[in-house]
Write a protein that holds these residues in place. Structure first.
Motif, short mmCIF file in Angstrom:
data_model
loop_
_atom_site.label_atom_id
_atom_site.label_comp_id
_atom_site.label_asym_id
_atom_site.label_seq_id
_atom_site.Cartn_x
_atom_site.Cartn_y
_atom_site.Cartn_z
N ALA A 394 0.84 -1.20 0.00
CA ALA A 394 0.00 0.00 0.00
C ALA A 394 0.87 1.25 0.00
N LEU A 395 0.44 2.29 -0.74
CA LEU A 395 1.07 3.60 -0.70
C LEU A 395 0.11 4.57 -0.03
N VAL A 446 4.21 7.09 2.23
CA VAL A 446 4.52 5.94 3.10
C VAL A 446 4.31 4.66 2.30
N LEU A 447 5.26 3.73 2.41
CA LEU A 447 5.17 2.42 1.77
C LEU A 447 4.95 1.37 2.85
N LEU A 448 3.82 0.65 2.73
CA LEU A 448 3.49 -0.42 3.66
C LEU A 448 3.70 -1.76 2.96
N ILE A 487 -5.00 6.58 0.08
CA ILE A 487 -4.48 5.21 0.09
C ILE A 487 -4.72 4.56 -1.27
N ALA A 488 -3.67 3.93 -1.83
CA ALA A 488 -3.79 3.12 -3.03
C ALA A 488 -3.07 1.80 -2.79
N LEU A 500 0.14 3.93 -8.98
CA LEU A 500 -0.28 3.90 -7.57
C LEU A 500 -0.08 5.27 -6.92
N LEU A 501 1.03 5.97 -7.25
CA LEU A 501 1.25 7.31 -6.69
C LEU A 501 0.15 8.28 -7.13
N ARG A 502 -0.21 8.22 -8.39
CA ARG A 502 -1.27 9.11 -8.88
C ARG A 502 -2.59 8.81 -8.18
#
Length: 538
Positions: A394-395, A446-448, A487-488, A500-502
Motif C-alpha cells: 500500500a502507498l 509511506v510504503l506499507l 491510500i492506493a 499507484l502514486l497518482r
C-alpha cells in the motif's frame, strides 16, 4: 640425431659397395690359384712325374667351363660395384646439399636474434665440438662460426674458471635425464671483458653414445648489471619506503603478509610485529574478504599488475578504514609467481565524502528521509517482490493540513523545524520494514509492505493521523496541524508505482474534500478536488 630415409639409403648402398669390393678381392685370388695349379700340373715337373703317359687334366672337361663363368661373374661384380659407388657418391652429395640448405635457412632465421643458436656435442671419448653455431656468436664474442666449429675451446675455454665445472656438471646431469637445461654463467670476452651468459638447451643421445645439446645462448650482462645496481641501491630504496606516505607491503600467494613498511604503525596503529607473518584476513573487513582473495588470485593466475582495489581494513582502535591498493606479482627464475608486492593508501576521507554526496542525491537534506527518486526505487523493489509472491503493498500519500498558515505566520525556519518533527513522528509510527519519504514541501509518502487487507492500510493511516494531530512545541510555540491521507493498494488500484502514486494522490484530495484529518481509499469514480481549491486549502 634422428635417422632419416636418406641416412638409411646411404647405409644400404655402402653395404652393397662393401660386398662388391669383397667379391672383387676374392675372385682374382681364386683365379690366380687356379692358373698356378694348371701350369704346374700340365707343364712342369709335376706333370712329368705324375703322368708319364701324357698330360693329366686337373678338372674334367665339363668343369673347364668354370673359368669363363668366373670371368662373367667378375664382370657383373665390377659393374655392380661401379653402379653402387656412383649412387653412394650421388647420395652423399644430396645429403650434403640438404644439410647446407638447412643450415642456411637456420642462419637466416637466427640472424636477427640477440643471441646465437648452437649445437654442442660430446663424443664417447669425452671430446667436445660444435657441429653448428649461428652468426650471432660473432656479435657476442667476436669469433666466427667456422672458428667455433674448428675448435670447441674457442667458446668453452672462455667459460669463467669458477663456473666451468658447474656448467659441465649441470649439463651432464640434465643430459642423463634428457631434461632441458637453463644456466647462467660468466664468460671472458677475447678483449678481457666479463660477460654474463644465459644458455637454454635440450640434450639428446646419439646412436654412437654421443650427447648432442641444441640450444640458445644470450648475453645478459646488462641485465645482471641492473640486478647488481638494484641490490646496491637497496639501502636507498628502503629509506624511500620507510618514509613514504603510503603503506608498501608484500604478501605471499597464500595471503600472508611478509613485509609492511614502518608507516603501517602510523596509519593503522598496529606494531609491525603484530602484522608481519600473519594473514591479511585478520585485518580485512569480513564483507571484503572474498573480493580480497579474488584480487590476489587474479595477480597469481594472470601474472599481471592489478590496480584500484578498494577495501576496508581494521585500525587498531577498532575503526574500519577505507584503503585502495595496487599490486604486482613477484616471479622466481622459472617464471612462477612467488609473492605479491604493492602499495595501499588510506582513502577514508574520500569515501566519506562520496557517501555524503550519494546521500545528498538520494535523501532529503532537511528531514534525512529518502527523496522521491530513492523512494520510487525502493517501492519498485517492494512491488516486484509482492508480484512474485502474490502479495499486496500500500502507498499512503500524506499531506499536512494547515501547514501553509504556520509557514506564512512564523517563517520558513519554524516551518522547517516543524517538518523535521513530522518526519520523526512518521518514522516512529511505522514497522521496521515499512518506509517513508518526503516528495515535496509538506507532502510525504509511506510504503506499507505485506498488506493483507484494506483495513490494515487504514489502521496505519489512523495511527499516523493521531500522531500528527498532537501539538508540536517549536521555539516555545504550541503548533497544531493535521494530515489528510490517500491510500492506493497494489494490485487493486494499479500495477505500477507511478500509477499507484497518482491514485494515492487522487485519494488524498478526496480526503481533503471530506473535511481533512481523515484517510480515504482510492475511488476511481470520485473526482479529485479542483486545483484552485487545493492551493487555497493548503
Amino acid at each position: 640425431m634422428k635417422k632419416t630415409a636418406g641416412n638409411i639409403s646411404f647405409r644400404a648402398k655402402w653395404s652393397a659397395s662393401r660386398w662388391g669390393l669383397v667379391l672383387l678381392a676374392v675372385l682374382p685370388a681364386l683365379l690366380g690359384a687356379y692358373f698356378i695349379v694348371e701350369v704346374l700340373v700340365l707343364a712342369g715337373p709335376v706333370a712329368s712325374a705324375a703322368a708319364p703317359n701324357g698330360p693329366v687334366r686337373l678338372l674334367p672337361d665339363w668343369q673347364n667351363l668354370l673359368l669363363p663363368t668366373l670371368l662373367l661373374w667378375l664382370f657383373f661384380a665390377l659393374f655392380a660395384l661401379l653402379v653402387t659407388r656412383r649412387a653412394y657418391i650421388s647420395g652423399r652429395s644430396e645429403q650434403r646439399a640438404r644439410a647446407r640448405d638447412f643450415f642456411h635457412k637456420l642462419d637466416q632465421l637466427t640472424r636477427n636474434l640477440p643471441g646465437f643458436v648452437y649445437q654442442l656435442q660430446r663424443d664417447p671419448d669425452g671430446r667436445w665440438h660444435y657441429p653448428y653455431a649461428s652468426e650471432g656468436v660473432s656479435k657476442i664474442f667476436g669469433v666466427t662460426p667456422e672458428q667455433v666449429a674448428a675448435d670447441a675451446e674457442t667458446l668453452m675455454g672462455r667459460i669463467h674458471p669458477d663456473d666451468y665445472d658447474r656448467v659441465v656438471r649441470e649439463s651432464l646431469q640434465t643430459a642423463s635425464r634428457l631434461e632441458p637445461w637453463v644456466g647462467r654463467f660468466r664468460m671472458i670476452h677475447p678483449d678481457g671483458r666479463l660477460l654474463w651468459i644465459e644458455a637454454r638447451d635440450t640434450p639428446q643421445k646419439l646412436p654412437d653414445g654421443s650427447i648432442l645439446w641444441t640450444g640458445y645462448a644470450n648475453d645478459i650482462t646488462e641485465h645482471k648489471e641492473l640486478e647488481e645496481a638494484l641490490r646496491t641501491s637497496e639501502a636507498t630504496f628502503r629509506a624511500y619506503v620507510e618514509n613514504a606516505n603510503d603503506i608498501i607491503y608484500a604478501v605471499s600467494p597464500e595471503g600472508v603478509l611478509t613485509y609492511v613498511s614502518p608507516n603501517w604503525t602510523e596509519i593503522l596503529g598496529h606494531e609491525l610485529a603484530e602484522v608481519v607473518n600473519r594473514k591479511f584476513d585478520l585485518y580485512t573487513h569480513p564483507d571484503d574478504l572474498a573480493r580480497s582473495h579474488e584480487f590476489l588470485r587474479n595477480i597469481e593466475v594472470n601474472g599481471q599488475k592489478q590496480e584500484g582495489y578498494e577495501y576496508r581494513i581494521r585500525h587498531r582502535n577498532g575503526e574500519w578504514r577505507w584503503h585502495t591498493a595496487n599490486a604486482s606479482p613477484l616471479f622466481d627464475e622459472q617464471g612462477k609467481v612467488v609473492g605479491i608486492v604493492g602499495i595501499t593508501r588510506d582513502i577514508t576521507e574520500r569515501k566519506q565524502a562520496e557517501a555524503r554526496i550519494t546521500r545528498m542525491a538520494h535523501y532529503d537534506a532537511l528531514t534525512d528521509l529518502p527523496n522521491r527518486s530513492l523512494f520510487v526505487e525502493m517501492a519498485q523493489h517492494a512491488l516486484a517482490s509482492a508480484r512474485r509472491q502474490g502479495g499486496k503493498i500500500a502507498l499512503l500519500f500524506v499531506d499536512l493540513d494547515n501547514f501553509k498558515p504556520v509557514n506564512d505566520q512564523y517563517g520558513h525556519a519554524v516551518g522547517d523545524l516543524l517538518l523535521q518533527q513530522v518526519a520523526r513522528r512518521l518514522t516512529g509510527c511505522l514497522r521496521a520494514a515499512d518506509q517513508v519519504g518526503r516528495i515535496s514541501g509538506d507532502e510525504f509518502i509511506v510504503l506499507l509492505h505485506t498488506v493483507d487487507r484494506h483495513p490494515d492500510a487504514f489502521t496505519a493511516a489512523d495511527k499516523i493521523r493521531a500522531a500528527l494531530h498532537q501539538p508540536f512545541m517549536i521555539e516555545e510555540r504550541n503548533l497544531q496541524i493535521s494530515a489528510s491521507i490517500g491510500i492506493a493498494i497494489f494490485p487493486d488500484h494499479g500495477g505500477e508505482i507511478g500509477e499507484l502514486l497518482r491514485h494515492a494522490d487522487h485519494a488524498m484530495y478526496q480526503a481533503k474534500e471530506a473535511g481533512r484529518n481523515t484517510a480515504r481509499l482510492f475511488m476511481p469514480d470520485q473526482p479529485p478536488l479542483a486545483a484552485g481549491k487545493r492551493e487555497a486549502e493548503g
